[in-house]
Design an enzyme around this catalytic site. Structure first.
Site, PDB file in Angstrom:
ATOM      1  CG  ASP A 181      52.620  -6.076  23.343  1.00  0.00           C
ATOM      2  OD1 ASP A 181      51.399  -5.954  23.736  1.00  0.00           O
ATOM      3  OD2 ASP A 181      52.865  -7.056  22.561  1.00  0.00           O
TER       4      ASP A 181
ATOM      5  CB  CYS B  76      50.627  -2.802  17.912  1.00  0.00           C
ATOM      6  SG  CYS B  76      49.171  -3.834  17.954  1.00  0.00           S
TER       7      CYS B  76
ATOM      8  NE  ARG C  73      51.650  -2.575  21.592  1.00  0.00           N
ATOM      9  CZ  ARG C  73      52.862  -3.031  21.354  1.00  0.00           C
ATOM     10  NH1 ARG C  73      53.849  -1.901  21.562  1.00  0.00           N
ATOM     11  NH2 ARG C  73      53.037  -3.978  20.537  1.00  0.00           N
TER      12      ARG C  73
END
Length: 147
Positions: free
Chosen positions: A118, A9, A15
């Site tokens: 995000d 990520c 994440r």
């Protein structure tokens, strides 16, 4: 089966560590083992996982306290047999860093045709949504990887 999987990520604090730990846990539940790691294209190097992510995973019995953010490198990409990214621009960054990763780099949400947005600094609801999408996206991968 792929034995070395890298999740990617941006900052490597929300994440990708969540996907790393959940993927490892779910594959191990099938009786198989996998080496999963994570990294970020703009990692907050050595930072722990975001509080909201840690708390939500802890409630599921997943301990992220050992996680420290790592920067994505060509060496990490070459270590991986499979690279799972959260968004299309992460795939672009992976391929810019190492064009040889093309055939092994996919969206985590490939099978559900979704990107994982995000949640960083966007509150608990955004973190919960990201984790829900990660859960949804992991199911087909675990099924295929643990086969």
């Amino acid at each position: 089966m792929f034995n070395r999987i890298l999740t990617v990520c941006t900052g490597n604090i929300c994440r990708s560590p969540a996907a790393e730990f959940l993927l490892r846990q779910r594959i191990e539940r099938t009786g198989k083992r996998v080496e999963a790691r994570s990294a970020g294209i703009g990692a907050l190097v050595d930072h722990p996982a975001e509080d909201a992510t840690r708390t939500m995973l802890h409630a599921r019995g997943v301990d992220l306290s050992s996680h420290r953010a790592r920067q994505l490198t060509r060496e990490r990409l070459r270590w991986a047999e499979l690279v799972l990214v959260m968004e299309k621009h992460h795939r672009d960054a992976v391929l810019a860093m190492d064009p040889t990763a093309r055939g092994k780099t996919f969206l985590l949400g490939h099978w559900i045709r979704k990107e994982i947005p995000d949640p960083y600094q966007r509150g608990d609801a955004a973190h919960a949504e990201a984790l829900q999408l990660i859960d949804e996206a992991l199911e087909p991968w675990v099924s295929k990887l643990a086969g």
